[in-house]
Design a protein around this motif. Structure first.
Motif, short mmCIF file in Angstrom:
data_model
loop_
_atom_site.label_atom_id
_atom_site.label_comp_id
_atom_site.label_asym_id
_atom_site.label_seq_id
_atom_site.Cartn_x
_atom_site.Cartn_y
_atom_site.Cartn_z
N GLN A 1 1.03 -1.19 -0.01
CA GLN A 1 0.08 -0.10 0.01
C GLN A 1 0.91 1.39 -0.04
O GLN A 1 0.67 2.23 -0.77
N ARG A 2 1.90 1.31 0.87
CA ARG A 2 2.80 2.50 0.89
C ARG A 2 3.63 2.48 -0.47
O ARG A 2 3.72 3.74 -0.95
N LEU A 3 3.91 1.31 -1.10
CA LEU A 3 4.81 1.49 -2.26
C LEU A 3 3.80 2.24 -3.48
O LEU A 3 4.20 3.05 -4.33
N ARG A 4 2.48 1.76 -3.62
CA ARG A 4 1.47 2.14 -4.31
C ARG A 4 1.17 3.51 -4.29
O ARG A 4 0.86 4.19 -5.26
N ALA A 5 1.13 3.93 -2.97
CA ALA A 5 0.88 5.52 -2.64
C ALA A 5 2.03 6.42 -3.18
O ALA A 5 1.89 7.40 -2.72
N GLY A 6 2.89 5.74 -3.24
CA GLY A 6 4.52 6.39 -3.62
C GLY A 6 4.78 7.22 -2.45
O GLY A 6 5.56 8.25 -2.21
N ASP A 7 4.60 6.48 -1.19
CA ASP A 7 5.28 6.87 -0.03
C ASP A 7 5.86 5.67 0.82
O ASP A 7 5.33 5.11 1.55
#
Lengths: 350, 429
Positions: B94-100
C-alpha cells in the motif's frame, strides 16, 4: 460637527431612495439586453417582457424545477457521481487493461481478456457457486427464522422486549467479533458445538476444516447474526396490522396456522422484500467474516467472489483481474437490487 | 531582602547545574557527531513483521545495537503483525503504491523481489561494496539479494527448512531411535510405532497452504533429490518426481496427521510437540524458538533430525531488508543505506539471530548462540547443497507461489487428490 452629521444623514437618505427606486424596476432591468437603460418607463418595460417570452429557452430552463432546486441536489449528485459512479467507471476501465504490480495502468490497449480468463478459471466458478449458495441459503433461512421469531414475539409473550433485544444484539456486533466467537464455538476439540454433539454421541466434526461442511458452518453463523434483523422488520409490519383482522379470522373459524398463512403473512410481503434486499447485500459483503477467520485464502468450499477478488488484488497484485471480478460482483448486486427498485418505481414509491 | 538574596543564590546554583548539564549534553552530542562524521536529517523508517515473542526480541536487539552505533539518527521501527509476512506485505504494498515508501522494509529476497519491479533501488555500490558484504556471505545469500544487475536487499538471517523436530520422550516411549530414521520408509515405520505404542499423534501440523507447500518441497528434496527439485523450480520439472513427492505427502497427511489440522495454525500444532501429545513436526526452524522460550532442553526434551533424504542439505530460507527506490524516492537514502550497511555486519547478525532463532548468513563466532543454533550454523557452512525454499519467496515469484498455494487449496487439501495436484503444479511452474 452637527452640520457634518446632518449631511451624512441626508446622504444616507438619498442613497436609500436610489436603492428603492432601482428595486422597483430591478427585475425588468436584469431581464433586458445590456443596451436597455436603467429606470426605463412603463411601456418600454412591457415591450421587453414580450421579447423575453420570445427568446425564452434559456429563461425557461432557469425556471425549471430541476434547475431551481439545483443547490439542493447538485452537490450530493456531484459527490456521488465522482466518488461512486466515476470510481466504478474507473474500475471498469482498469478491468480492461493488463494492470498488475506497482507500475501505472496502461490504458492504450483495452480488451476483455480478463473476463475471458474468468470464464476459464475453475476457482472462479467455484467462488461464484459458493457466493450463490451463501446468498440463497442465508437469505431464505434468515427470512424464515426471522418470521417465526417475529410471530412468536408479536403474541405478547412474557419477556418479549428482553427477547427482542437479545435476538437483535448479534447484529450490532462486527463481523470480526462474531467470526472470533464462532471460531471458538466451532473449535474441533473444545468448541461448544462439538461438545454438545458429543453428548448425543456425534462428532467431533471439523466445522471450519472440512470443505463439505465449511460453507454450511459459515452460513449458520451469519444466520445467527442477522435473523434478529429480519425479526425486527417483520415485527414492525406485524404491529401495523389491526387487531380486527385477527378477530375477524377467529370469528370466521380459522385455525391459528390458517389465520397466519392466509391473512397475516401475505400482508408482510413488502417487509419481506425489503428485508431480503438488505440480507442479500449483507451476504455479498460476508467477506469480513471470512477474512477474519482465514485471511486471504478461505478454506476450499468457503471461497466467495469477494475473497477471491481481494486475494487477486492484494496478494497477487493482479489489479486488472481483480477489477474484473469486482465488476462481476457489482453486476450481481445490481441484478439483486434492480427488480426491487423497479417494483418500487411501479408502485410509485420511487 | 535576606530571603530574596537566598532565593537568588538558589537560582544561581540551579542555573549553574543546568549549564553544567547542558554543557556535558552538548559535549556528548558533539562527540557523537564527530564519530559519525555525518549529519542525519531524516528519520529512518523501517517496516517489519516481527511483532511477538522471539521476533520482537530480535528486532529490539537489532534496534538497540543500531542505535549504539548511530546514536544521532532518528529511527522508527514499525511492526506490522501477522504470520508469514501477509499483513506486512500488504502494508508495504500500500505504501509503495501510494508513492510513499518506507526507508527500508523487511521481506524475502530472491524471486520474491520481482513483484517490486520498478520500485526498488540499487545499493550495490553504497552498501554491498562499501561495507564489503559480498566476501563474508555465502554465494546463495549474495545471489538471492541481487536484483536487476545490482543489489536491492541485505540479508539479516536464515531459518532452516529441512529439520524434522520431535519430542524425545514420545519417541522413547514408542521405542524409536531418531538416528535410525534415514529414509522415508524408515520414518513411516517410526510413525507407525508412535501410533501403536503411544497415545500421541504421530505427526502434528497445520493444513495451512504454505505449510503443506513446504512439506511437499521437503519431500521432493528427500525422495527425489536436489536436482529434481531444482529442475522443478526452473520450470523443467519431471512429472513422475512431482507425483512421487505428492504421494509421500498424501501418505503422511492422510494417515498420521492430527484430525484438526485444517483448523489450527502451526504454533498450536507445535504446542502438542512440547506437551508430549504429538511426536513429529516438520517446520522451518522458527518453531525451535518456542522450545527455548518454554525452557525445554535440546537433546533432552526435544530433538531434530534432517528430514530423511536431505542429510546433506540446508533447506535455505532468508530474511532480508529491502531498499525501495528507483521510480519512488527513498525518503531517507543516506540513513537507509547506513542502516543496511549495518544490517549486513557481524554485530547486527549476532544481535538479531541469537534471539530470532535463525542463523547469521555470514561467518560469525558462535559463542553467543545456543547449542542447537550452533549446530545449524555448522551445518549451513558444511553442507553440499542449499536448496531455496519454495514457500518463502526464494525459489519462485510471489504470484507463482500464490498459484501453487491456490492449487493445493483447490485440489489437495482433503481429499488429497494426487493426480489433480500434480497436474496443476506442472502447469503452474
Amino acid at each position: 460637527m452637527r452640520d457634518e452629521l446632518a449631511k451624512t444623514v441626508e446622504r444616507l437618505r438619498d442613497r436609500l431612495r436610489e436603492v428603492r427606486e432601482s428595486r422597483g424596476t430591478g427585475d425588468r432591468v436584469t431581464e433586458t439586453d445590456g443596451g436597455q437603460e436603467v429606470g426605463a418607463d412603463e411601456e418600454r418595460a412591457v415591450g421587453t417582457d414580450r421579447r423575453v417570452v420570445e427568446r425564452s429557452a434559456f429563461r425557461r430552463l432557469l425556471d425549471h424545477d430541476a434547475v431551481q432546486s439545483a443547490p439542493f441536489w447538485l452537490p450530493p449528485f456531484l459527490l456521488m457521481g465522482f466518488f461512486v459512479y466515476a470510481a466504478i467507471g474507473w474500475n471498469f476501465a482498469i478491468s480492461l487493461t493488463d494492470y498488475q504490480g506497482f507500475g501505472e495502468p496502461d490504458y492504450s490497449v483495452l480488451d476483455l481478456d480478463n473476463y475471458g480468463a474468468m470464464l476459464s478459471d475453475p476457482a472462479m466458478w467455484a467462488a461464484t457457486r459458493n457466493t450463490f449458495a451463501l446468498l440463497v441459503g442465508f437469505t431464505l433461512v434468515c427470512l424464515v427464522v426471522g418470521l417465526v421469531l417475529a410471530i412468536l414475539l408479536d403474541r405478547e409473550v412474557r419477556f418479549g422486549r428482553t427477547l427482542r433485544t437479545i435476538y437483535l444484539l448479534p447484529m450490532s456486533l462486527s463481523f470480526i467479533v462474531t467470526a472470533q466467537f464462532w471460531m471458538w464455538m466451532y473449535n474441533f476439540n473444545f468448541g461448544i458445538v462439538n461438545q454438545l454433539l458429543g453428548v448425543v454421541g456425534l462428532g467431533p466434526y471439523s466445522w471450519l476444516g472440512n470443505p463439505d461442511l465449511v460453507l454450511g458452518s459459515v452460513v449458520f453463523a451469519l444466520i445467527w447474526q442477522f435473523s434478529g434483523y429480519t425479526m425486527v422488520v417483520y415485527l414492525a409490519a406485524l404491529r401495523a396490522i389491526p387487531d380486527d383482522q385477527y378477530e375477524a379470522a377467529r370469528v370466521d373459524g380459522a385455525s391459528t396456522l390458517r389465520m397466519y398463512w392466509r391473512v397475516i403473512v401475505p400482508q408482510l410481503k413488502p417487509a419481506m422484500v425489503s428485508a431480503s434486499v438488505v440480507l442479500v447485500l449483507f451476504a455479498l459483503k460476508a467477506f469480513d467474516f471470512l477474512y477474519a477467520i482465514w485471511g486471504y485464502r478461505p478454506r476450499r468450499g468457503a471461497d466467495i467472489l469477494a475473497t477471491k477478488m481481494v486475494r487477486e488484488a492484494f496478494n497477487k497484485q493482479e489489479w486488472a483481474y481483480a477489477s474484473a471480478i469486482a465488476i462481476l460482483l457489482f453486476a450481481l448486486s445490481l441484478a439483486v437490487i434492480a427488480p426491487y427498485l423497479y417494483q418500487q418505481h411501479r408502485q410509485g414509491n420511487l | 531582602m535576606t530571603d530574596g538574596g537566598n532565593r537568588e543564590s538558589i537560582d544561581r546554583r540551579t542555573f549553574t547545574k543546568c549549564a553544567a548539564l547542558l554543557g556535558s549534553g552538548g559535549a556528548a552530542a558533539l562527540t557523537g557527531y564527530a564519530e559519525q562524521d555525518q549529519q542525519w536529517s531524516n528519520t529512518m523508517e523501517l517496516m517489519h513483521g516481527w511483532t511477538g515473542g522471539d521476533g520482537a526480541e530480535a528486532v529490539a536487539a537489532l534496534e538497540e545495537a543500531f542505535q549504539n552505533e548511530y546514536p544521532e539518527m532518528d529511527t522508527d521501527f514499525r511492526a506490522i503483525g501477522g504470520t508469514g509476512n501477509v499483513n506486512l506485505d500488504q502494508a508495504v504494498a500500500q505504501r509503495l503504491r501510494a508513492g510513499d515508501p518506507p526507508s527500508v522494509f523487511a521481506g524475502w529476497p530472491g524471486p520474491n523481489l520481482v513483484q517490486y519491479e520498478g520500485v526498488l533501488g540499487d545499493i550495490e555500490q553504497d552498501v554491498w561494496n562499501e561495507a564489503g558484504l559480498v566476501e563474508p556471505h555465502a554465494d546463495e545469500v549474495v545471489e538471492a539479494c541481487r536484483f536487476n544487475d545490482g543489489f536491492s536487499a541485505v540479508p539479516i538471517g536464515s531459518h532452516r527448512m529441512n529439520d524434522l523436530f520431535y519430542n524425545v520422550s514420545v519417541l522413547d516411549e514408542a521405542g524409536v531411535d531418531p538416528e535410525s530414521i534415514d529414509s522415508f520408509d524408515a520414518w513411516l515405520d517410526a510413525l507407525d510405532a508412535v501410533a501403536s505404542e503411544t497415545d500421541a499423534v504421530p505427526y502434528a501440523n497445520s493444513l495451512a497452504t504454505w505449510v503443506v507447500l513446504q512439506f511437499w518441497a521437503v519431500n521432493m528434496l528427500g525422495s527425489q533429490g536436489f536436482d529434481a527439485y531444482m529442475n522443478f523450480i526452473d520450470g523443467e520439472g519431471d512429472e513422475a518426481a512431482v507425483r512421487a513427492a505428492f504421494e509421500n505427502v498424501q501418505t503422511v497427511l492422510s494417515e498420521y496427521l492430527n484430525e484438526d489440522a485444517a483448523e489450527i495454525d502451526f504454533t498450536e500444532a507445535n504446542q502438542r510437540i512440547m506437551s508430549g501429545d504429538a511426536a513429529f513436526i516438520h517446520q522451518g526452524n522458527w518453531v525451535a524458538g518456542a522450545y527455548v522460550n518454554e525452557d525445554l532442553t535440546f537433546g533432552e526434551d526435544w530433538g531434530r533430525i534432517q528430514f530423511p533424504g536431505t542429510e546433506d542439505m540446508y533447506g535455505f530460507h532468508l530474511d532480508s531488508f529491502i531498499y525501495p527506490g528507483n521510480q519512488l524516492d527513498n525518503p531517507s537514502p543516506e540513513e537507509s543505506k547506513a542502516f543496511l550497511r549495518f544490517a549486513g555486519s557481524e554485530t547486527a547478525h549476532v544481535a538479531f539471530n541469537q534471539y530470532k532463532g535463525s542463523i547469521p548468513t555470514r561467518e560469525v563466532p558462535t559463542d553467543e548462540f545456543s547449542p542447537y543454533l550452533t549446530e545449524t550454523i555448522e551445518d549451513f557452512n558444511s553442507v553440499d547443497q542449499r536448496p531455496p525454499t519454495i514457500a518463502h519467496g526464494l525459489a519462485v515469484t510471489q504470484d507463482v507461489q500464490s498459484d501453487l498455494e491456490d492449487a493445493l487449496s483447490d485440489t489437495f487439501l482433503d481429499p488429497y487428490d494426487v493426480d489433480a495436484a500434480t497436474r496443476r503444479f506442472m502447469e503452474i511452474v
